[in-house]
Structures are given as structure tokens and as C-alpha cells.
Design a protein around this motif. Sequence first.
Motif, mmCIF file in Angstrom:
data_model
loop_
_atom_site.group_PDB
_atom_site.id
_atom_site.type_symbol
_atom_site.label_atom_id
_atom_site.label_comp_id
_atom_site.label_asym_id
_atom_site.label_seq_id
_atom_site.Cartn_x
_atom_site.Cartn_y
_atom_site.Cartn_z
ATOM 1 N N PRO A 1 34.817 72.834 -31.782
ATOM 2 C CA PRO A 1 35.549 71.694 -32.347
ATOM 3 C C PRO A 1 35.888 70.684 -31.261
ATOM 4 O O PRO A 1 36.275 71.053 -30.146
ATOM 5 C CB PRO A 1 36.812 72.339 -32.914
ATOM 6 N N GLY A 2 35.708 69.427 -31.601
ATOM 7 C CA GLY A 2 35.919 68.357 -30.642
ATOM 8 C C GLY A 2 34.684 67.987 -29.858
ATOM 9 O O GLY A 2 34.681 66.962 -29.154
ATOM 10 N N SER B 1 30.313 67.372 -29.360
ATOM 11 C CA SER B 1 29.352 66.381 -29.850
ATOM 12 C C SER B 1 27.971 66.989 -29.986
ATOM 13 O O SER B 1 27.630 67.958 -29.293
ATOM 14 C CB SER B 1 29.272 65.198 -28.879
ATOM 15 N N ARG C 1 33.458 58.580 -36.217
ATOM 16 C CA ARG C 1 33.054 59.744 -35.401
ATOM 17 C C ARG C 1 31.530 59.860 -35.291
ATOM 18 O O ARG C 1 31.030 60.369 -34.287
ATOM 19 C CB ARG C 1 33.595 61.036 -36.028
ATOM 20 N N SER D 1 30.374 62.970 -32.965
ATOM 21 C CA SER D 1 31.408 63.234 -31.965
ATOM 22 C C SER D 1 32.677 63.716 -32.654
ATOM 23 O O SER D 1 32.821 63.589 -33.870
ATOM 24 C CB SER D 1 31.700 61.957 -31.169
ATOM 25 N N SER D 2 33.581 64.251 -31.846
ATOM 26 C CA SER D 2 34.857 64.761 -32.373
ATOM 27 C C SER D 2 34.618 65.656 -33.584
ATOM 28 O O SER D 2 35.251 65.493 -34.635
ATOM 29 C CB SER D 2 35.780 63.597 -32.743
ATOM 30 N N LEU D 3 33.715 66.579 -33.434
ATOM 31 C CA LEU D 3 33.320 67.409 -34.570
ATOM 32 C C LEU D 3 34.436 68.338 -35.011
ATOM 33 O O LEU D 3 35.206 68.869 -34.192
ATOM 34 C CB LEU D 3 32.070 68.217 -34.209
ATOM 35 N N HIS D 4 34.521 68.504 -36.314
ATOM 36 C CA HIS D 4 35.492 69.390 -36.942
ATOM 37 C C HIS D 4 34.772 70.603 -37.514
ATOM 38 O O HIS D 4 33.563 70.578 -37.770
ATOM 39 C CB HIS D 4 36.221 68.675 -38.083
ATOM 40 N N ASP E 1 32.633 69.956 -40.473
ATOM 41 C CA ASP E 1 31.326 69.315 -40.324
ATOM 42 C C ASP E 1 30.192 70.336 -40.326
ATOM 43 O O ASP E 1 29.011 69.962 -40.287
ATOM 44 C CB ASP E 1 31.272 68.508 -39.028
ATOM 45 N N SER F 1 34.898 77.652 -32.890
ATOM 46 C CA SER F 1 35.389 78.065 -31.585
ATOM 47 C C SER F 1 35.083 79.548 -31.343
ATOM 48 O O SER F 1 35.396 80.075 -30.284
ATOM 49 C CB SER F 1 36.897 77.810 -31.485
#
Length: 117
Positions: free
Chosen positions: A14-15, A17, A66, A85-88, A91, A117
Motif C-alpha cells: 500500500p502506498g 506504485s 492517483r 501511484s498511492s495504491l490502496h 486497487d 502489505s
Amino acid sequence: QVQLVESGGGLVQPGGSLRLSCAASGRIFSIDSMGWYRQAPGKQREWVAEITSGGGTSYADSVKGRFTLSRDNAKNMLLVYLQMSSLHNEDTGVYYCRARWVGGNYWGQGTQVNVSS
């Protein structure tokens, strides 16, 4: 006929790219727009972003700010990139490239994106 091949998927925290690529070949002159869709496990496929032959872009609200679309032309090939970017976690899914022409749509085989994670 148009052939589409996606690449660039993978596992990211997470977060992080990723950049997805879609290579279109064949009758690329017939393409009006190129788009990206995604399908999360147990959910319907949803539209993510699109770029027209004129270069205009549009994005789903969930990815606006994003994700960024761009394109390039190579010899006998159209390349479309989706910079994410800033992937959750949300996504996560299989990302599909779609080429639209007057006769309908062509789809790629998809590339898996896992945000965890």
C-alpha cells in the motif's frame, strides 16, 4: 483485428506504485479510444480510465489524482501506459486493457495487480 497485450502487474505494498502497459497491434488505425478496466475478486468489472485518439483522458473518481494515462506510438503499435501511484488495498484486481472501435471492443487477457502489505 486488434491484438492487446497487457504487462506490468505484480505485488506492491500500500502506498506504492506500478506502471501497467498495454500494447496494441494489428488494425490500430481503427481504434477510437483505449481504456483500462479492473475486476476485483467477487466483483464486477469496472471502468478505471480512458484515453481517446485525440489524447483526452478521463478517470474514475476512485483513481482520480492517483492514476495517470499516457500513450506512445511505436512502429505498427500503439502503447498505452497506466501509471498507478498511492495504491490502496482496494486497487487489487485483474486489470484489463480495452480498445474501442466502431465495430465494438477488443480486450486483452489481463494482468494481475495485488496491493498488500
